[in-house]
Design an enzyme around this catalytic site. Structure first.
Site, short mmCIF file in Angstrom:
data_model
loop_
_atom_site.label_atom_id
_atom_site.label_comp_id
_atom_site.label_asym_id
_atom_site.label_seq_id
_atom_site.Cartn_x
_atom_site.Cartn_y
_atom_site.Cartn_z
N GLU A 189 0.82 -1.22 0.00
CA GLU A 189 0.00 0.00 0.00
C GLU A 189 0.84 1.26 0.00
O GLU A 189 0.51 2.23 -0.67
CB GLU A 189 -0.94 0.00 1.22
N GLU A 190 1.93 1.25 0.77
CA GLU A 190 2.70 2.50 0.94
C GLU A 190 3.37 2.95 -0.37
O GLU A 190 3.84 4.07 -0.45
CB GLU A 190 3.75 2.34 2.05
#
Ligand SMILES: [Zn+2]
Length: 348
Positions: A224-225
């Protein structure tokens, strides 16, 4: 609406254990395994890994005609060795987006290619008050002015290579977890707090012997990051996706550390109005105090799935996290509210 009771102590124990399991984006297998082991205790749950390394959990529902999904991510900010410098120290390249000054002075672990874990700390290249004087405060923190000082006798590139360290090795920042007065202070509450809220909700429902209304998949995503976590892994039959990720707290925001927030718009634009409105009604009916907010510099795995072509309604809820992508903090009240909101959604 009567909701099963969340076991606060177990939720915090799960969260603390997850926070203490390093998982910079790209090196998330131990954290995925930690979550998998916790969910394995729940009755009727099935799980599989995606090829990308995420965990897909299936919570069987009373009905299967409109399957749903939840997502939260275990990957966190971190770094990789960019260069082994001639003085034996390490230059870094960032994993995820953060300001360099937010990791200054932090302890870290280098996961060496050799399999060794080498400890160290992240410092300015000119860190000494007695040697570098004004440079300590005046230097702009950047990839060029920050480095890792290893806790090993190394004064050259060869010394550091002899420790088994190579370019491309992962570096994890110490989370420094502390639970005090109901507050949880740690790095990487984004989004391990969200994972803990989903786990607490699933555990409470499981123990109460109640099933979600619809079969619900939980994607524990692992990229996600860097923007593409949930781009893959959500089963095609899913009709709605609720991302559970931190709420952005700060001046001008309605979000705070004591509530869960429904985000209706962030950098990627508005979320699905119908699903967002339903979540508001469910919170009202369940007596969950919540905030509604927009986040100025933010993207979520819900949008990652939309951008990848996911044809689903997407909404975003999550606990308020102070000083995000820095030394973060939230409060147990926000975690409990989020877990309750997840249950209210799953059951209706
Ligand atoms: Zn996040």
């Amino acid at each position: 609406m009567q909701l099963p009771k969340v076991n606060e102590k177990e939720m915090l124990a799960f969260l603390t254990g997850l926070l203490n399991t390093p998982s910079p984006t790209g090196l998330t297998e131990p954290a995925i395994r930690y979550v998998e082991q916790a969910f394995a205790d729940l009755v009727g749950v099935t799980m599989k890994r995606t090829r990308k390394g995420a965990l897909l959990i299936s919570l069987p529902g009373q009905r299967q005609d409109a399957p749903r999904a939840l997502t939260a991510h275990v990957d966190t900010l971190g770094a990789m060795v960019k260069e082994i410098k001639s003085n034996g120290r390490l230059a870094l390249t960032q994993l995820g987006g953060y300001a360099w000054n937010t990791i200054e002075g932090e302890g870290c672990t280098v996961f060496a290619h050799s399999g060794e874990k080498v400890r160290g700390s992240i410092l300015l290249t000119t860190p000494s008050a007695h040697v570098h004087a004004a440079q300590v405060s005046e230097t702009k923190r950047s990839a060029e002015t920050m480095e890792v000082r290893l806790d090993a006798r190394t004064e050259s590139e060869a010394d550091t290579r002899a420790l088994g360290i190579e370019v491309g090795d992962y570096v994890a920042f110490d989370p420094r977890v502390e639970v005090v007065n109901g507050f949880v202070r740690s790095r990487h509450l984004d989004d391990k707090a969200g994972v803990a809220c989903i786990f607490a909700a699933a555990q409470a429902m499981n123990r109460a012997g109640v099933k979600p209304l619809q079969t619900t998949y939980v994607l524990i995503s692992n990229y996600e990051e860097v923007g593409h976590g949930a781009a893959a892994g959500i089963p095609a039959e899913v009709q709605e996706l609720v991302a559970v990720d931190m709420a952005a707290v700060g001046g001008g925001q309605t979000s705070d550390e004591f509530h869960s927030t429904l985000c209706v718009k962030d950098s990627g634009g508005p979320y699905h109005h119908g699903l967002s409105e339903r979540l508001r009604s469910l919170a009202d009916e369940a007596g969950i105090a919540y905030h509604v907010d927009t986040y100025p510099y933010y993207g979520s795995d819900g949008e990652a799935y939309w951008r990848a072509g996911g044809d689903v309604a997407v909404a975003l809820i999550g606990p308020g996290v102070d000083a995000s992508h820095n030394y973060e903090r939230t409060h147990t009240d926000a975690l409990l509210a989020t877990a309750q909101w997840v249950m209210a959604y799953l059951l209706n």
